[in-house]
Scaffold this motif. Structure first.
Motif, PDB file in Angstrom:
ATOM      1  N   GLU A   1       0.783  -1.322  -0.158  1.00 12.57           N
ATOM      2  CA  GLU A   1       0.012   0.028   0.045  1.00 12.57           C
ATOM      3  C   GLU A   1       0.868   1.310   0.006  1.00 12.57           C
ATOM      4  O   GLU A   1       0.638   2.342  -0.480  1.00 12.57           O
ATOM      5  CB  GLU A   1      -0.991   0.010   1.139  1.00 12.57           C
ATOM      6  CG  GLU A   1      -1.824  -1.284   1.026  1.00 12.57           C
ATOM      7  CD  GLU A   1      -2.868  -1.308   2.351  1.00 12.57           C
ATOM      8  OE1 GLU A   1      -4.136  -1.416   2.341  1.00 12.57           O
ATOM      9  OE2 GLU A   1      -2.202  -1.594   3.376  1.00 12.57           O
ATOM     10  N   ALA A   2       1.982   1.120   0.833  1.00 12.76           N
ATOM     11  CA  ALA A   2       2.793   2.458   0.799  1.00 12.76           C
ATOM     12  C   ALA A   2       3.608   2.450  -0.846  1.00 12.76           C
ATOM     13  O   ALA A   2       3.782   3.504  -1.185  1.00 12.76           O
ATOM     14  CB  ALA A   2       3.945   2.077   1.838  1.00 12.76           C
ATOM     15  N   MET A   3       3.821   1.353  -1.261  1.00  4.52           N
ATOM     16  CA  MET A   3       4.408   1.630  -2.424  1.00  4.52           C
ATOM     17  C   MET A   3       3.311   2.068  -3.568  1.00  4.52           C
ATOM     18  O   MET A   3       3.938   2.747  -4.424  1.00  4.52           O
ATOM     19  CB  MET A   3       5.115   0.025  -2.864  1.00  4.52           C
ATOM     20  CG  MET A   3       5.657  -0.287  -4.236  1.00  4.52           C
ATOM     21  SD  MET A   3       4.573  -0.323  -5.687  1.00  4.52           S
ATOM     22  CE  MET A   3       4.023  -2.057  -5.248  1.00  4.52           C
ATOM     23  N   LEU A   4       2.318   1.703  -3.502  1.00  2.00           N
ATOM     24  CA  LEU A   4       1.284   2.042  -4.526  1.00  2.00           C
ATOM     25  C   LEU A   4       1.278   3.574  -4.372  1.00  2.00           C
ATOM     26  O   LEU A   4       1.060   4.388  -5.372  1.00  2.00           O
ATOM     27  CB  LEU A   4       0.071   1.501  -4.190  1.00  2.00           C
ATOM     28  CG  LEU A   4      -0.101  -0.023  -4.626  1.00  2.00           C
ATOM     29  CD1 LEU A   4      -1.332  -0.621  -4.323  1.00  2.00           C
ATOM     30  CD2 LEU A   4       0.152   0.037  -6.269  1.00  2.00           C
ATOM     31  N   GLY A   5       1.076   4.256  -2.922  1.00  2.00           N
ATOM     32  CA  GLY A   5       1.148   5.697  -3.158  1.00  2.00           C
ATOM     33  C   GLY A   5      -0.010   6.206  -3.793  1.00  2.00           C
ATOM     34  O   GLY A   5       0.249   7.288  -4.339  1.00  2.00           O
ATOM     35  N   GLY A   6      -1.249   5.644  -3.855  1.00  7.90           N
ATOM     36  CA  GLY A   6      -2.331   6.148  -4.507  1.00  7.90           C
ATOM     37  C   GLY A   6      -2.596   5.768  -5.930  1.00  7.90           C
ATOM     38  O   GLY A   6      -3.502   6.043  -6.372  1.00  7.90           O
ATOM     39  N   SER A  19       1.060   0.770 -11.176  1.00  4.96           N
ATOM     40  CA  SER A  19       2.081  -0.095 -11.019  1.00  4.96           C
ATOM     41  C   SER A  19       1.657  -1.549 -10.970  1.00  4.96           C
ATOM     42  O   SER A  19       0.311  -1.881 -10.830  1.00  4.96           O
ATOM     43  CB  SER A  19       2.407  -0.057  -9.290  1.00  4.96           C
ATOM     44  OG  SER A  19       3.062   1.098  -9.028  1.00  4.96           O
ATOM     45  N   PHE A  20       2.620  -2.146 -11.894  1.00  7.62           N
ATOM     46  CA  PHE A  20       2.004  -3.595 -12.259  1.00  7.62           C
ATOM     47  C   PHE A  20       3.134  -4.455 -11.293  1.00  7.62           C
ATOM     48  O   PHE A  20       4.276  -4.419 -11.179  1.00  7.62           O
ATOM     49  CB  PHE A  20       2.592  -4.008 -13.621  1.00  7.62           C
ATOM     50  CG  PHE A  20       2.281  -5.086 -14.270  1.00  7.62           C
ATOM     51  CD1 PHE A  20       1.347  -5.881 -13.511  1.00  7.62           C
ATOM     52  CD2 PHE A  20       3.189  -5.901 -15.235  1.00  7.62           C
ATOM     53  CE1 PHE A  20       1.063  -7.250 -14.071  1.00  7.62           C
ATOM     54  CE2 PHE A  20       3.054  -7.047 -15.420  1.00  7.62           C
ATOM     55  CZ  PHE A  20       1.873  -7.771 -15.074  1.00  7.62           C
ATOM     56  N   GLU A  73      11.146   5.838 -12.760  1.00  7.35           N
ATOM     57  CA  GLU A  73      11.635   7.291 -12.368  1.00  7.35           C
ATOM     58  C   GLU A  73      12.062   7.206 -10.760  1.00  7.35           C
ATOM     59  O   GLU A  73      11.986   6.074 -10.551  1.00  7.35           O
ATOM     60  CB  GLU A  73      10.517   8.382 -12.147  1.00  7.35           C
ATOM     61  CG  GLU A  73       9.714   8.397 -13.482  1.00  7.35           C
ATOM     62  CD  GLU A  73      10.567   9.279 -14.423  1.00  7.35           C
ATOM     63  OE1 GLU A  73      11.656   9.782 -14.191  1.00  7.35           O
ATOM     64  OE2 GLU A  73      10.503   9.433 -15.697  1.00  7.35           O
ATOM     65  N   ALA A  74      12.890   7.923 -10.266  1.00  6.16           N
ATOM     66  CA  ALA A  74      13.209   8.043  -9.019  1.00  6.16           C
ATOM     67  C   ALA A  74      12.098   7.466  -7.979  1.00  6.16           C
ATOM     68  O   ALA A  74      12.578   6.893  -7.056  1.00  6.16           O
ATOM     69  CB  ALA A  74      13.936   9.437  -8.642  1.00  6.16           C
ATOM     70  N   ASP A  75      11.002   8.059  -8.016  1.00 10.52           N
ATOM     71  CA  ASP A  75       9.868   7.827  -7.039  1.00 10.52           C
ATOM     72  C   ASP A  75       8.950   6.729  -7.626  1.00 10.52           C
ATOM     73  O   ASP A  75       7.776   6.610  -7.087  1.00 10.52           O
ATOM     74  CB  ASP A  75       9.258   9.099  -6.638  1.00 10.52           C
ATOM     75  CG  ASP A  75       8.502   9.729  -7.773  1.00 10.52           C
ATOM     76  OD1 ASP A  75       8.739   9.348  -8.928  1.00 10.52           O
ATOM     77  OD2 ASP A  75       7.782  10.555  -7.674  1.00 10.52           O
ATOM     78  N   TRP A  76       8.894   6.013  -8.803  1.00 13.34           N
ATOM     79  CA  TRP A  76       8.361   5.160  -9.267  1.00 13.34           C
ATOM     80  C   TRP A  76       8.999   3.962 -10.225  1.00 13.34           C
ATOM     81  O   TRP A  76       9.766   4.288 -10.874  1.00 13.34           O
ATOM     82  CB  TRP A  76       7.489   5.994 -10.393  1.00 13.34           C
ATOM     83  CG  TRP A  76       6.504   4.999 -11.067  1.00 13.34           C
ATOM     84  CD1 TRP A  76       5.352   3.953 -10.529  1.00 13.34           C
ATOM     85  CD2 TRP A  76       6.338   4.930 -12.480  1.00 13.34           C
ATOM     86  NE1 TRP A  76       4.519   3.461 -11.361  1.00 13.34           N
ATOM     87  CE2 TRP A  76       5.090   4.044 -12.641  1.00 13.34           C
ATOM     88  CE3 TRP A  76       6.966   5.539 -13.538  1.00 13.34           C
ATOM     89  CZ2 TRP A  76       4.910   3.524 -14.053  1.00 13.34           C
ATOM     90  CZ3 TRP A  76       6.662   5.103 -14.755  1.00 13.34           C
ATOM     91  CH2 TRP A  76       5.314   3.841 -14.962  1.00 13.34           C
ATOM     92  N   THR A  77       8.777   2.684  -9.663  1.00  9.61           N
ATOM     93  CA  THR A  77       9.078   1.503 -10.185  1.00  9.61           C
ATOM     94  C   THR A  77       7.869   1.040 -11.213  1.00  9.61           C
ATOM     95  O   THR A  77       6.981   0.528 -10.364  1.00  9.61           O
ATOM     96  CB  THR A  77       9.803   0.665  -9.138  1.00  9.61           C
ATOM     97  OG1 THR A  77      10.891   1.332  -8.419  1.00  9.61           O
ATOM     98  CG2 THR A  77      10.193  -0.464 -10.061  1.00  9.61           C
TER      99      THR A  77
END
Length: 731
Positions: free
Chosen positions: A527-532, A570-571, A605-609
């Protein structure tokens, strides 16, 4: 009784375990010592004419030095036979396994969290002991250890997990006391009658290797399931029994005629109030809970569907134990333990003979039939020797079914490993009804007939009274194969026997788990990784039929063609390890990991895998919560018999705010789940377009198709499948 044989046989080979058998348990192996009385008893036994004594222990070689010094001529098999000492010299039966360093490190990390836990490293095994852990924490460490070990074993198929008393061991499949017994036979006089005495689950490998007329004695305070014929309550009783044997051999036949006084049968012979009315046969048996009070073991949909049916019919579930032993094919029938809380049914298991795992299971089943049935003809390998082993195995299953359930029981055969069993039962004059269920696809005729034995195999399938398949497409393919290979008569038999009976799940379990599953730990990090962001989820075994590389390519096309989704989705791809001993699967894993790296390198990106790739398994509660988090579930196998992930996803959704199921049209589930977003997994641009549409779908547009899908899932349940098949078989 065999006592007279032990007394009068020209030669006796006495194979004795050490800890818990000859000497009492101690908190650590180092503290368990051979005292003077035990040493004197061993010396007397070794001096009896015609008696050869051998020690078979799980201890490390370094921990039997005391015995070496006391008895330089005593044959010793240490580490379950990995190390063998004869004529004063040690030799290794197996090479050391450096890969065990990995699982040792994981188990040491687990042991550090549980005071009193101990990790013991051996040449070909690692053992986690929790005898000294607080009893209230035994379930916690057991569950955690099983998850760690089972996941690791998926990529180390030459090893196996072995539950032992208050411990769990990972060992080489060939490192077992059955092999130690074979070695001890080889150094004893030819034809020696074997007496095997042991207390642990590892000693069952000795007991199952005994021949007719030989004696196995379990050392246990209370009766439990065992392959030994007799039981002694503890090491003091073992000493008294060995004293009887010494005296009887030295004064035969006077003492030998009466037999030992303290020994008793190890288990009561099974008595059934009624004959078995149903035998279910599958390649593997579901995991057996250990006897006694247990935590509730999670079971799959097939198991939960069949357990009540077997209980109602005094039924038997028969299959391979997972072990390979010499000589193998000895049936072991075990009634369920009421204390486990599972429905009562009887398990009947057996070991493969040597080479069958490689030739039958890993060979013909996994490298001929599996790719053939899924339409991957370029991956198929046909070897005459493997086909012959497949036929031999099916003949053995039929013989063991008759031995377990009798000739009049109804029989339900599961899946492609056992396609010839119906024919073999007919040849054995079986009078009960025989059903066969194919859980995987049946390919078109032009693919099926590439099998050199295609006509023989489909004719054998049609020797069953009922043949169940997952979808009309597979039924049509089977009927066409029968027509093409067997003519009009074969087509008529196929039309008379083949029925579409789709497999389902237990949807209530997933619905409940999606609400009650754990919210912390890994899911909290999700859930933290998803960030919305919206979650696109894939869950599969790592298998080329599942289309995981094609799915990743489609996700990459989504990011390329619809750049507005970059940073907003996010996949997560969960790939459950499987069949890692087959080279094609190792290559597939490398290909998938390379694709993940390429996509993340191109778009991250730096804040998104963009892609999170998880090569591991999860329990049902965690999966259900993960399903519920997903805005889209991407189920895109290239070919699949059914695909239950699609049904699990639907069952786990919030009915008032459901996600969207994107489903391959080439899996059996698509035939009934027509309101999913159906796609061609080979068409990356098309899948990307459907993903885009699914992500844009409003809540109001998502609810009606979800309701229809939910109706299908709650109608085609696992229990409905079992009932429908058995009703049709008995009609």
């Amino acid at each position: 009784m065999p006592w007279q044989q032990l007394v009068t046989a020209p030669h006796v080979l006495a194979v004795i375990d050490l800890d818990g058998t000859l000497i009492p348990f101690a908190p650590t192996p180092q503290e368990a010592r051979v005292d003077s009385d035990t040493a004197a008893l061993l010396a007397e036994l070794m001096a009896v004419p015609g008696v050869t004594v051998g020690i078979s222990t799980g201890r490390q070689r370094e921990l039997v030095v005391e015995l070496e010094q006391l008895f330089p001529a005593l044959p010793i098999a240490a580490e379950h036979g990995v190390w063998r000492r004869s004529e004063g010299m040690w030799s290794a039966a197996l090479a050391a396994i450096p890969q065990l360093d990995e699982i040792e490190a994981s188990l040491r990390a687990l042991a550090a969290k549980h005071p009193g836990a101990l990790v013991e490293r051996k040449s070909c095994s690692v053992c986690l002991h929790w005898r000294r852990v607080d009893a209230a924490h035994h379930d916690l460490i057991t569950v955690a250890a099983e998850v760690i070990v089972d996941e690791w074993l998926e990529t180390h198929q030459q090893l196996e997990r072995l539950p032992v008393i208050e411990a769990l061991e990972v060992r080489h499949r060939a490192a077992h006391k059955g092999g130690a017994l074979s070695w001890l036979r080889s150094i004893a006089p030819p034809g020696a009658c074997v007496l095997a005495i042991g207390d642990d689950i590892t000693d069952e490998d000795m007991f199952v290797s005994l021949r007719e007329g030989e004696v196995g004695i379990l050392v246990a305070e209370h009766a439990r399931r065992t392959q030994a014929q007799f039981r002694l309550p503890g090491p003091p009783a073992v000493h008294r029994f060995l004293r009887w044997l010494i005296d009887a051999r030295n004064s035969q036949p006077l003492l030998g005629a009466s037999g030992p006084t303290e020994i008793e049968p190890a288990r009561v012979a099974r008595k059934r109030s009624v004959e078995a009315r149903l035998v279910v046969a599958s390649n593997r048996l579901p995991a057996a809970p250990a006897p006694g009070p247990q935590r509730q073991r999670e079971v799959g949909g097939l198991v939960s569907a069949l357990m009540p049916v077997l209980a109602e019919t005094s039924g038997i579930w028969l299959g391979w134990s997972g072990a390979e032993r010499d000589p193998g094919l000895r049936l072991r029938v075990e009634d369920s333990d009421p204390s486990t809380g599972t429905p009562a049914f009887t398990r009947a298991q057996f070991d493969y003979p040597p080479t069958w795992r490689e030739r039958f299971y890993a060979g013909f089943c996994n490298q001929a039939l599996w790719p053939l049935l899924h339409g991957f003809t370029t991956r198929v390998r046909y070897h005459d020797d493997e086909w012959n082993c497949y036929a031999d195995a099916n003949h053995a299953y039929a013989r063991l079914i008759g031995e377990a359930g009798g000739r009049s029981a109804d029989v339900w055969i599961q899946d492609f490993h056992l396609m010839l069993v119906g024919r073999e039962l007919r040849r054995a004059n079986h009078t009960g009804r025989i059903g066969f269920y194919l859980h995987v696809p049946w390919p078109p005729l032009d693919i099926w007939e590439t099998l050199p034995w295609a006509a023989e195999a489909i004719a054998a399938v049609l020797d069953h009274d009922l043949v169940g398949v997952q979808s009309k497409r597979w039924a049509d393919n089977m009927i066409a194969s029968a027509r093409g290979l067997l003519g009009a008569e074969g087509e008529g038999r196929a039309r008379d026997r083949v029925r579409v009976i789709p497999v389902g799940i237990d949807p209530e379990r997933f619905a409940e788990s999606s609400l009650s599953g754990p919210t912390g730990g890994e899911l909290g990090s999700f859930e933290a990784m998803l960030g919305g962001r919206q979650l696109i989820l894939g869950v599969d075994r790592l298998d080329y039929s599942k289309g995981i590389p094609e799915r990743l390519e489609a996700f990459a096309r989504l990011l390329e063609q619809f750049p507005e989704w970059r940073g907003k989705v996010s996949f997560v791809q969960v790939s459950v390890p499987t069949r890692s001993e087959v080279p094609e699967y190792a290559e597939l894993r490398s290909r998938v990991e390379a694709l993940v790296g390429r996509i993340n390198g191109a778009y991250g990106e730096a804040d998104w895998t963009p892609v999170r790739y998880l090569y591991r398994s999860y329990d049902q509660a965690t999966l259900a919560r993960l399903y519920r988090l997903a805005a889209v579930c991407l189920v895109t196998p290239l070919c699949d018999g059914m695909n239950l992930v699609a049904k699990e996803y639907v069952a786990s959704q919030d009915p008032e705010n459901p996600g969207v199921l994107v489903l391959s049209k080439f899996c059996g589930a698509a035939e009934r789940m027509t309101l999913a977003q159906l796609v061609n997994p080979y068409h990356a641009d098309g899948v990307a377009a459907e993903l885009d549409a699914a992500l844009r779908m409003s809540r109001e547009d998502r609810i009606p198709p979800h309701r229809a899908l939910r109706t299908v899932v709650w109608t085609d349940t696992a229990s409905a499948w079992a009932k429908s098949f058995l009703d049709a078989l008995r009609a």
